[in-house]
Design an enzyme around this catalytic site. Structure first.
Site, PDB file in Angstrom:
ATOM      1  N   CYS A 123       0.815  -1.222   0.000  1.00 46.52           N
ATOM      2  CA  CYS A 123       0.000   0.000   0.000  1.00 46.52           C
ATOM      3  C   CYS A 123       0.850   1.275   0.000  1.00 46.52           C
ATOM      4  O   CYS A 123       0.633   2.179  -0.820  1.00 46.52           O
ATOM      5  CB  CYS A 123      -0.974  -0.001   1.176  1.00 46.52           C
ATOM      6  SG  CYS A 123      -0.220  -0.017   2.813  1.00 46.52           S
ATOM      7  N   HIS A 166      -2.504   1.026   7.016  1.00 48.84           N
ATOM      8  CA  HIS A 166      -2.868   0.959   5.594  1.00 48.84           C
ATOM      9  C   HIS A 166      -3.037   2.371   5.049  1.00 48.84           C
ATOM     10  O   HIS A 166      -3.507   3.271   5.749  1.00 48.84           O
ATOM     11  CB  HIS A 166      -4.172   0.175   5.401  1.00 48.84           C
ATOM     12  CG  HIS A 166      -4.508  -0.059   3.961  1.00 48.84           C
ATOM     13  ND1 HIS A 166      -3.741  -0.845   3.135  1.00 48.84           N
ATOM     14  CD2 HIS A 166      -5.516   0.424   3.190  1.00 48.84           C
ATOM     15  CE1 HIS A 166      -4.279  -0.862   1.920  1.00 48.84           C
ATOM     16  NE2 HIS A 166      -5.364  -0.089   1.932  1.00 48.84           N
ATOM     17  N   HIS A 196      -5.856   1.769  -4.028  1.00 49.99           N
ATOM     18  CA  HIS A 196      -4.915   1.220  -3.058  1.00 49.99           C
ATOM     19  C   HIS A 196      -4.495  -0.182  -3.475  1.00 49.99           C
ATOM     20  O   HIS A 196      -5.068  -0.780  -4.377  1.00 49.99           O
ATOM     21  CB  HIS A 196      -5.516   1.227  -1.649  1.00 49.99           C
ATOM     22  CG  HIS A 196      -6.708   0.337  -1.485  1.00 49.99           C
ATOM     23  ND1 HIS A 196      -6.842  -0.537  -0.443  1.00 49.99           N
ATOM     24  CD2 HIS A 196      -7.837   0.185  -2.225  1.00 49.99           C
ATOM     25  CE1 HIS A 196      -8.005  -1.184  -0.544  1.00 49.99           C
ATOM     26  NE2 HIS A 196      -8.621  -0.756  -1.620  1.00 49.99           N
TER      27      HIS A 196
END
Length: 177
Positions: free
Chosen positions: A88, A136, A148
């Site tokens: 990510c 994240h 993402h």
């Protein structure tokens, strides 16, 4: 001039003195206006400078989004920074780097080191959004969506920002300002 009225002595300024007071008041107002005009010119210049900086950031954000969108379908791989596979934070770092903005490597550092924090309601395309206690990161695309690289076994994609995402939202930053 002195005037007596009912036993009281009143002093009234003569015409030249009254004119002098008016002239000095006018000069004071003129100098205040000059200072105000200089301050206004200075603030106008600062506003133009700020607007130009915002416009440059918007262009960079658009480029970062284009780069990120070109990675759709690339696989997630822990620690990967592309090209070809990403985690990510590697995805957003790669995209913003291509737009000319250097970002730290991991999500927690990206959040900590980028000064321009943004609220959920003030998100703009290109903003980095952080979730799960900074575990994240994704990039806001606009219209309630983000791009993402989700997790092992998944691929880079665009997802809607539903209730779960909003509940695990930690914060957002605006790179490039």
């Amino acid at each position: 001039m002195t005037v007596t009225a009912g036993g009281l002595v009143l002093h009234a300024p003569t015409a030249p003195a009254a004119q002098a007071a008016t002239t000095s008041d006018t000069a004071g107002v003129s100098s205040v206006r000059a200072v105000t005009a200089a301050g206004t010119a200075k603030s106008a210049k600062a506003a133009r400078k700020r607007a130009a900086k915002i416009a440059r950031q918007k262009v960079k954000a658009g480029k970062a989004l284009t780069v990120a969108k070109n990675q759709i379908g690339d696989p997630y791989r822990y620690g990967a920074t592309g090209p070809g596979s990403f985690d990510c934070s590697g995805l957003v770092q790669f995209a913003w780097n291509k737009a000319g903005v250097k970002l730290p490597r991991v999500a927690s550092s990206q959040f900590a080191r980028i000064r321009n924090k943004v609220s959920w309601k003030n998100l703009k395309p290109g903003d980095l959004m952080f979730f799960n206690g900074l575990g994240h990161v994704g990039m806001y695309v606009g219209k309630g969506k983000m791009i993402h690289s989700p997790r092992t076994g998944e691929r880079v994609r665009i997802d809607k920002l539903g209730g779960w995402r909003k509940s695990s939202f930690v914060g957002a930053v605006r790179p490039g300002l």
